[in-house]
Design an enzyme around this catalytic site. Structure first.
Site, PDB file in Angstrom:
ATOM      1  N   GLY A  19       0.801  -5.327   0.337  1.00 49.48           N
ATOM      2  CA  GLY A  19      -1.013  -5.610  -0.630  1.00 49.48           C
ATOM      3  C   GLY A  19       0.215  -6.137  -2.030  1.00 49.48           C
ATOM      4  O   GLY A  19      -0.348  -6.908  -2.113  1.00 49.48           O
ATOM      5  N   ALA A  61       1.077  -1.410  -0.038  1.00 50.09           N
ATOM      6  CA  ALA A  61      -0.175   0.006   0.515  1.00 50.09           C
ATOM      7  C   ALA A  61       0.945   1.448   0.082  1.00 50.09           C
ATOM      8  O   ALA A  61       1.746   1.317   0.285  1.00 50.09           O
ATOM      9  CB  ALA A  61      -0.793  -0.321   1.381  1.00 50.09           C
ATOM     10  N   GLU A 116       0.028  -9.339  -1.330  1.00 53.30           N
ATOM     11  CA  GLU A 116      -1.201  -9.817  -1.981  1.00 53.30           C
ATOM     12  C   GLU A 116      -1.799  -9.881  -2.813  1.00 53.30           C
ATOM     13  O   GLU A 116      -2.964 -10.882  -3.024  1.00 53.30           O
ATOM     14  CB  GLU A 116      -2.178  -8.755  -0.227  1.00 53.30           C
ATOM     15  CG  GLU A 116      -2.141  -8.683   1.106  1.00 53.30           C
ATOM     16  CD  GLU A 116      -2.773  -7.755   1.960  1.00 53.30           C
ATOM     17  OE1 GLU A 116      -2.679  -6.777   1.266  1.00 53.30           O
ATOM     18  OE2 GLU A 116      -3.624  -8.477   2.600  1.00 53.30           O
ATOM     19  N   GLU A 174       2.987  -5.183   7.720  1.00 46.36           N
ATOM     20  CA  GLU A 174       2.465  -4.426   8.332  1.00 46.36           C
ATOM     21  C   GLU A 174       2.227  -3.930   9.697  1.00 46.36           C
ATOM     22  O   GLU A 174       2.135  -2.873   9.341  1.00 46.36           O
ATOM     23  CB  GLU A 174       0.787  -5.221   8.260  1.00 46.36           C
ATOM     24  CG  GLU A 174       0.361  -4.418   5.737  1.00 46.36           C
ATOM     25  CD  GLU A 174       0.403  -5.274   5.257  1.00 46.36           C
ATOM     26  OE1 GLU A 174       1.731  -6.753   5.691  1.00 46.36           O
ATOM     27  OE2 GLU A 174       0.147  -6.421   4.331  1.00 46.36           O
TER      28      GLU A 174
HETATM   29  N1  COA Z   1       4.318   3.533   0.033  1.00 45.53           N
HETATM   30  C1  COA Z   1       4.818   4.921  -0.642  1.00 45.53           C
HETATM   31  N2  COA Z   1       6.265   5.022  -1.169  1.00 45.53           N
HETATM   32  C2  COA Z   1       6.884   4.033  -0.623  1.00 45.53           C
HETATM   33  C3  COA Z   1       7.321   2.640  -0.398  1.00 45.53           C
HETATM   34  C4  COA Z   1       5.302   2.266   0.192  1.00 45.53           C
HETATM   35  N3  COA Z   1       5.201   1.463   0.489  1.00 45.53           N
HETATM   36  N4  COA Z   1       7.744   2.066  -0.506  1.00 45.53           N
HETATM   37  C5  COA Z   1       8.849   2.524  -0.699  1.00 45.53           C
HETATM   38  N5  COA Z   1       8.025   3.635  -1.005  1.00 45.53           N
HETATM   39  C6  COA Z   1       9.115   5.234  -1.341  1.00 45.53           C
HETATM   40  C7  COA Z   1      10.406   5.294  -0.475  1.00 45.53           C
HETATM   41  O1  COA Z   1       9.949   6.304   0.990  1.00 45.53           O
HETATM   42  C8  COA Z   1      10.719   6.292  -1.174  1.00 45.53           C
HETATM   43  O2  COA Z   1      10.989   7.064  -1.642  1.00 45.53           O
HETATM   44  P1  COA Z   1      12.463   9.028  -2.051  1.00 45.53           P
HETATM   45  O3  COA Z   1      13.220   7.971  -2.928  1.00 45.53           O
HETATM   46  O4  COA Z   1      11.398   9.591  -1.551  1.00 45.53           O
HETATM   47  O5  COA Z   1      12.215   8.556   0.074  1.00 45.53           O
HETATM   48  C9  COA Z   1      11.409   5.272  -2.193  1.00 45.53           C
HETATM   49  O6  COA Z   1      10.306   4.352  -2.591  1.00 45.53           O
HETATM   50  C10 COA Z   1      12.599   4.574  -2.679  1.00 45.53           C
HETATM   51  O7  COA Z   1      12.487   3.328  -1.734  1.00 45.53           O
HETATM   52  P2  COA Z   1      13.722   2.520  -0.632  1.00 45.53           P
HETATM   53  O8  COA Z   1      12.975   2.162   0.619  1.00 45.53           O
HETATM   54  O9  COA Z   1      14.668   3.221  -0.710  1.00 45.53           O
HETATM   55  O10 COA Z   1      14.402   1.790  -1.396  1.00 45.53           O
HETATM   56  P3  COA Z   1      14.738   0.384  -2.121  1.00 45.53           P
HETATM   57  O11 COA Z   1      14.787  -0.124  -3.502  1.00 45.53           O
HETATM   58  O12 COA Z   1      15.968   1.124  -0.954  1.00 45.53           O
HETATM   59  O13 COA Z   1      14.080  -0.942  -0.755  1.00 45.53           O
HETATM   60  C11 COA Z   1      11.233  -2.048  -0.747  1.00 45.53           C
HETATM   61  C12 COA Z   1      12.680  -1.145  -1.561  1.00 45.53           C
HETATM   62  C13 COA Z   1      10.479  -2.289  -1.384  1.00 45.53           C
HETATM   63  C14 COA Z   1      12.078  -3.284   0.431  1.00 45.53           C
HETATM   64  C15 COA Z   1      11.052  -0.595   0.199  1.00 45.53           C
HETATM   65  O14 COA Z   1      11.428   0.942   0.231  1.00 45.53           O
HETATM   66  C16 COA Z   1      10.217  -1.275   1.575  1.00 45.53           C
HETATM   67  O15 COA Z   1      10.184  -1.795   2.469  1.00 45.53           O
HETATM   68  N6  COA Z   1       9.261  -0.216   1.614  1.00 45.53           N
HETATM   69  C17 COA Z   1       7.554  -0.279   1.936  1.00 45.53           C
HETATM   70  C18 COA Z   1       7.014  -2.062   1.891  1.00 45.53           C
HETATM   71  C19 COA Z   1       5.984  -1.840   3.185  1.00 45.53           C
HETATM   72  O16 COA Z   1       6.057  -1.685   4.551  1.00 45.53           O
HETATM   73  N7  COA Z   1       4.639  -2.389   2.421  1.00 45.53           N
HETATM   74  C20 COA Z   1       3.261  -2.557   3.207  1.00 45.53           C
HETATM   75  C21 COA Z   1       2.798  -1.546   2.951  1.00 45.53           C
HETATM   76  S1  COA Z   1       1.288  -1.727   4.130  1.00 45.53           S
END
Ligand code: COA
Length: 253
Positions: free
Chosen positions: A107, A62, A110, A130
């Protein structure tokens, strides 16, 4: 940006939102719902697949930036929307294949679980982060995970929020086919060709019948999940978890 690429009767949905790592914003959810509903009606399409065009991420779940402002009522609407998307995928009359070549979190995981068939490469990573944000998997994940694993593994995955690699996901029966990232597209095309030669009517009713086994059983539980998501969003842990993510720090619950 979401692109569409058609090869024969296979359609590839290609998601490419590098700014938020393919997060499921409301706009993206609405777009996917409409797109899949349209594809379902198109007689020239027999198989649908969902790819990410990003290097290391299938979908980051999400959109945390967007939903961090939500409280109970918005959370409930958001939960319903997420559930709608998963239902549209799961109940598609045409098989939908997830092509996972990176992180499939929240998501994103999911969506993978709602698809009919899952291909994943060595780069695939799955998880429900989450609880690190003060919520639970709220787009059906707390129920659909049971289509694949038992209570012990499901609880472990959900309450730790840990990631698992493709070997574990495969061992748990979540992934149908593990293929190298270079071959992911080719292998899915070959699989789609195999399906193309089968009867669409047979496949449609087979999907309905398979889903009947699960849908009735979890209908109430899915409604409860939406309410629990909304309740979590009304809570201080949700503020802390989402703020910590956006401020790139560890949360302090
Ligand atoms: N929602 C909104 N923004 C997100 C996001 C999400 N779920 N996941 C990543 N982003 C954004 C980050 O905030 C970052 O933004 P910025 O450049 O403005 O700081 C950008 O995407 C890049 O993310 P980053 O974490 O630097 O990329 P990465 O390649 O190092 O890692 C992930 C990728 C997917 C492992 C990591 O982004 C992550 O763990 N995301 C969150 C996942 C999460 O908790 N999802 C559950 C939501 S309910």
């Amino acid at each position: 940006m979401i692109n569409i690429n058609q090869k024969g009767s296979l359609v590839k949905i290609l998601i490419c939102e590098p700014g938020n790592k393919n997060a499921l914003s409301i706009e993206v959810i609405d777009y996917l719902i409409k797109l899949i509903q349209d594809l379902k009606k198109n007689p020239k399409i027999k198989v649908i697949s969902i790819f990410s065009e990003l290097n290391n991420v299938f979908m980051a779940g999400a959109d945390i930036r967007e939903f961090s402002k939500f409280r109970y009522m918005e959370g409930k609407e958001y939960g319903k929307k997420g559930h709608h998307l998963m239902n549209v995928i799961e109940n598609s009359n045409k098989p939908i294949i997830a092509a996972v070549n990176g992180y499939a979190l929240g998501g994103g995981f999911e969506i993978v679980l709602a698809c009919h068939i899952r291909f994943a490469s060595e780069k695939a990573i799955f998880g429900f982060p989450e609880v690190k944000l003060g919520i639970l998997p709220g787009f059906g994940g707390s129920q659909r995970i049971f289509d694949y694993v038992g209570k012990s593994i499901a609880t472990d995955l959900i309450i730790t929020g840990k990631n698992i690699n493709v070997e574990d996901a495969s061992k748990y029966g979540i992934i149908n086919y593990v293929v190298s990232s270079d071959n992911l597209e080719n292998e899915i095309e070959k699989y789609a060709l195999e399906l193309e030669s089968n009867s669409s009517i047979g496949i449609k009713y087979a999907i309905k019948s398979i889903n009947n086994r699960f849908n009735k059983l979890r209908k109430n539980a899915l409604n409860f999940e939406i309410n629990y998501l909304a309740e979590c969003m009304d809570n201080k842990d949700f503020n802390e978890g989402t703020s910590a993510f956006l401020e790139k720090r560890k949360s302090n619950f």
